[in-house]
Design a protein around this motif. Structure first.
Motif, short mmCIF file in Angstrom:
data_model
loop_
_atom_site.label_atom_id
_atom_site.label_comp_id
_atom_site.label_asym_id
_atom_site.label_seq_id
_atom_site.Cartn_x
_atom_site.Cartn_y
_atom_site.Cartn_z
N ASN A 126 0.59 -1.33 0.07
CA ASN A 126 0.16 -0.42 0.27
C ASN A 126 0.98 1.27 0.13
N GLY A 127 1.67 1.31 -0.73
CA GLY A 127 2.48 2.42 -1.15
C GLY A 127 3.44 3.07 0.45
N SER A 128 3.72 3.94 -0.30
CA SER A 128 4.87 4.26 0.28
C SER A 128 3.73 5.03 2.32
N THR A 129 2.64 5.55 1.76
CA THR A 129 1.93 5.88 2.59
C THR A 129 1.51 4.96 3.68
N SER A 130 1.70 4.10 3.56
CA SER A 130 0.75 3.37 4.65
C SER A 130 2.96 2.69 5.22
N GLY A 131 4.05 2.65 4.45
CA GLY A 131 5.13 2.86 5.31
C GLY A 131 5.64 4.42 6.38
N ASN A 132 4.89 5.01 5.61
CA ASN A 132 4.97 6.40 6.81
C ASN A 132 3.87 6.26 7.90
N GLN A 133 2.35 5.80 8.13
CA GLN A 133 1.94 5.17 8.63
C GLN A 133 2.64 3.74 10.28
N SER A 164 5.60 17.43 4.66
CA SER A 164 5.62 16.34 4.48
C SER A 164 4.30 15.76 3.54
N HIS A 165 4.31 14.65 3.10
CA HIS A 165 3.75 14.37 2.55
C HIS A 165 1.83 13.98 3.46
N LYS A 166 1.18 13.91 3.19
CA LYS A 166 -0.45 13.77 3.77
C LYS A 166 -0.07 12.29 4.23
N SER A 167 0.47 11.98 3.81
CA SER A 167 0.46 10.08 4.55
C SER A 167 0.80 10.17 5.97
N ALA A 168 2.14 11.45 5.55
CA ALA A 168 2.75 11.44 7.71
C ALA A 168 1.61 11.75 8.88
N VAL A 192 13.70 7.94 7.42
CA VAL A 192 13.00 9.18 7.03
C VAL A 192 12.16 8.61 5.82
N ASP A 193 11.34 9.40 4.76
CA ASP A 193 10.34 9.20 4.23
C ASP A 193 11.00 9.14 2.27
N GLU A 194 11.73 8.41 2.09
CA GLU A 194 12.65 8.83 1.12
C GLU A 194 11.89 8.12 0.22
N ALA A 195 10.26 7.75 0.00
CA ALA A 195 9.69 7.37 -1.19
C ALA A 195 10.36 8.00 -2.34
N TRP A 196 10.87 9.07 -2.98
CA TRP A 196 11.36 9.05 -4.45
C TRP A 196 12.61 8.74 -4.42
N GLY A 197 13.13 7.90 -3.67
CA GLY A 197 14.51 7.48 -3.61
C GLY A 197 15.05 5.89 -3.89
N ASN A 244 10.74 3.50 1.31
CA ASN A 244 11.30 3.69 -0.26
C ASN A 244 10.00 3.16 -1.52
N SER A 245 9.22 4.03 -2.51
CA SER A 245 8.44 3.74 -2.83
C SER A 245 8.99 3.18 -4.23
N THR A 246 8.87 2.14 -3.91
CA THR A 246 9.62 1.04 -5.40
C THR A 246 8.70 1.26 -6.53
N HIS A 247 8.29 1.19 -6.82
CA HIS A 247 6.96 1.57 -7.25
C HIS A 247 7.35 2.81 -8.39
N LYS A 248 7.44 3.73 -7.69
CA LYS A 248 8.21 5.42 -8.16
C LYS A 248 8.92 5.66 -8.94
N MET A 249 10.18 5.22 -9.25
CA MET A 249 11.51 5.21 -9.48
C MET A 249 11.92 4.15 -10.38
C1 LIG Z 1 7.31 12.55 -0.55
C2 LIG Z 1 6.02 10.97 -0.31
N1 LIG Z 1 5.90 10.46 0.49
C3 LIG Z 1 5.13 9.41 0.63
C4 LIG Z 1 4.23 9.12 -0.70
C5 LIG Z 1 3.29 8.12 -0.78
O1 LIG Z 1 4.09 7.04 -2.04
P1 LIG Z 1 2.62 6.06 -2.54
O2 LIG Z 1 2.58 7.02 -3.70
O3 LIG Z 1 4.18 5.07 -2.28
O4 LIG Z 1 1.63 5.51 -1.06
C6 LIG Z 1 4.59 10.39 -1.40
C7 LIG Z 1 3.48 9.94 -2.80
O5 LIG Z 1 3.47 10.81 -4.05
C8 LIG Z 1 4.86 11.25 -1.48
O6 LIG Z 1 5.50 12.04 -2.08
#
Ligand SMILES: Cc1ncc(COP(=O)(O)O)c(C=O)c1O
Length: 493
Positions: A88-95, A114-118, A194-199, A222-227
């Motif tokens: 469930n993405g980095s969204t769940s990672g932040n949580q 911070s991203h809204k998932s934070a 560290v929110d390294e979703a983009w790295g 890491n959002s593996t799917h992003k990059m």
């Molecule tokens: C900095 C950052 N953190 C977390 C997320 C959430 O990642 P995901 O879309 O993989 O749930 C995003 C999504 O754009 C993001 O930009």
């Protein structure tokens, strides 16, 4: 470990090869029960490995066999002690990071951008935020990262903070001085998240910024799917060291996983890790070269500016991911939104995002020379076009706002309640104009710069209402409120 292996993907392939007759979920029974239109489009192979966690296919919630091995391979590849596959993405990672690192009521220092998932993490964990101000570049109209100095000042001012959380890289590819921040945080024996979703690619090429785990993070996502080459929704959570208890971390991870994970997603993480571990450096060399060459070509176009190494060393830009190209169209008289729309409508090129002044183009291992040429062509043509009449143009208010530099955000309002309490409180909807003095129950974020102006638990001030009014009139996109027009707002009753 043998990084050429893909233990989880192999297990799924073996299951298919064995010709087992399925009496198990998912109900489409490897495609047989699926409507022909979708089945034909997806193809038999995808559906054959869309399986459930039956005997021999291990369990993502309690991995002991092939998933465990796949996660260990990932941990080795990322230099972590433990890595977890997330679907469930980095969204769940932040949580997960917040719930694993802190107890309800404890304080975490985190950047306001911070991203809204934070915020989701704060609400779920009951942790209280101590906001840090990221560095902002008024000229580019964008926020960057927080500096070690800001982290130090925050910890000096709030000695009861129990963890520090930073975002690095930003959407635009600016990275924080993570080693500097880790030194400050670890001096006090606090964990760094560290929110390294983009790295997710950083680890695999020396020309890319240092990755969070190597820089000293205790947890990173890491959002593996992003990059990289895995499917949408896939991400990884990495853990290193002793500051975060691994038994608690594992329990929290389980809370956030479905008991029916999509195994195609899980396999795609396994294969993406192998691809990076075995060929990442070569693939990324090509990508970085292509991105740098494209940035150079774009910078030759009159009126276009794509920042690069010239920004490194500025406040909040410790290093830069070269695979992100921010195309600043300000000098052409377009907004980024207009440029994005023209590029899509007339040249069939779709950028990752647009903001007031910029369009962001992502370069990954999947970007081809041909695609890069199309982008350069589109931007070249854009620079020659008369100002468009078929897309919206910025209102006078917006231009005034830019000229007067009112990009500076209003001060962070006083926090009256913990975000979780405010979010879960009994709420009512009141007219926005009449809301000063009330406690906000939602997150309100204008894009750009993507920094929440107000979030749950904070008192709505007249300054905030005036500022958001200006943003609305300027046509800036406001994310988060229940009423997207922001004529009304949810407040604590
Ligand atoms: C900095 C950052 N953190 C977390 C997320 C959430 O990642 P995901 O879309 O993989 O749930 C995003 C999504 O754009 C993001 O930009």
């Amino acid at each position: 470990m043998d990084q050429t292996r893909t233990p989880y993907f192999d297990v799924l392939l073996d299951y298919v090869d064995s010709g087992v007759i399925p009496f198990h979920t998912p109900g489409h029974m490897q495609g047989r029960g699926m409507d022909r239109s979708l089945r034909d489009f997806l193809g038999d192979n995808v559906l054959a490995i869309d399986l459930t966690q039956i005997r021999g296919l291990d369990d993502l919630l309690q991995p002991e066999e092939a998933i465990e091995e796949a996660q260990q391979l990932a941990a080795e590849a990322y230099g972590a002690d433990n890595s977890f596959f997330l679907i469930n993405g980095s969204t769940s990672g932040n949580q997960i990071m917040m719930m694993a690192a802190l107890n309800p009521g404890e304080k975490i220092a985190l950047p306001r951008n911070s991203h809204k998932s934070a915020m989701g993490g704060l609400i779920m964990s009951g942790v209280a935020p101590v906001w840090m101000k990221p560095e902002v570049d008024v000229g580019l109209h964008m926020d960057h990262t927080v500096t070690p100095q800001t982290v130090r000042a925050t910890l000096d001012e709030h000695p009861d903070v129990r963890a520090v959380y930073v975002v690095s890289p930003t959407y635009y590819g600016a990275t924080a001085d993570l080693e500097g921040i880790a030194a400050v945080v670890h001096e006090r024996d606090l964990p760094l998240l560290v929110d390294e979703a983009w790295g997710p690619h950083f680890r695999f090429h020396p020309a890319l910024p240092i990755d969070a785990i190597a820089a000293g993070a205790d947890l990173s996502i890491n959002s593996t799917h992003k990059m990289l080459g895995s499917l949408s929704q896939t991400a990884m959570l990495h853990h290193k060291g002793e500051r975060i208890r691994v038994d608690r971390l594992k329990s929290v991870v389980k809370l956030f996983l479905s008991t029916s994970p999509n195994l195609v997603l899980v396999a795609s993480l396994d294969v993406a890790r192998k691809q990076m571990a075995t060929e990442g450096a070569a693939l990324l060399s090509r990508t970085i070269e292509l991105a740098n060459d494209t940035r150079r070509r774009l910078n030759e176009i009159p009126g276009i500016y794509c920042f690069g190494d010239d920004q490194v060393g500025r406040p909040g830009v410790f290093d830069l991911d070269p695979t992100k190209i921010t195309i600043t169209v300000k000098a052409l008289g377009y907004t980024g939104y207009e440029a994005e729309e023209i590029l899509r409508r007339r040249y069939n090129v779709q950028c990752e995002l647009a903001d007031l002044f910029n369009c962001l183009a992502l370069f990954t291992i999947g970007t081809t020379q041909d695609a890069a040429d199309r982008l350069v062509y589109g931007v070249k043509e854009l620079s020659r076009e008369d100002r468009p009449i078929d897309v919206f143009s910025p209102s006078g208010v917006l231009e005034r706002r830019l000229e007067t530099g009112t990009y500076n955000l209003p001060s962070i309002p006083p926090m009256r309640m913990n975000p979780r309490e405010a979010f879960l409180a009994d709420t009512e909807i009141v007219r926005f104009k009449e809301s000063p003095g009330r406690i906000c129950a939602e997150v309100i974020t204008p894009y750009p710069p993507g920094i929440p102006v107000i979030s749950p638990g904070e008192e709505i001030t007249p300054e905030i209402v005036a500022y958001l009014d200006l943003e609305k009139k300027a046509g800036v996109r406001i994310q988060g409120p229940y009423d997207s027009e922001l004529r009304s707002i949810r407040v604590v009753r």
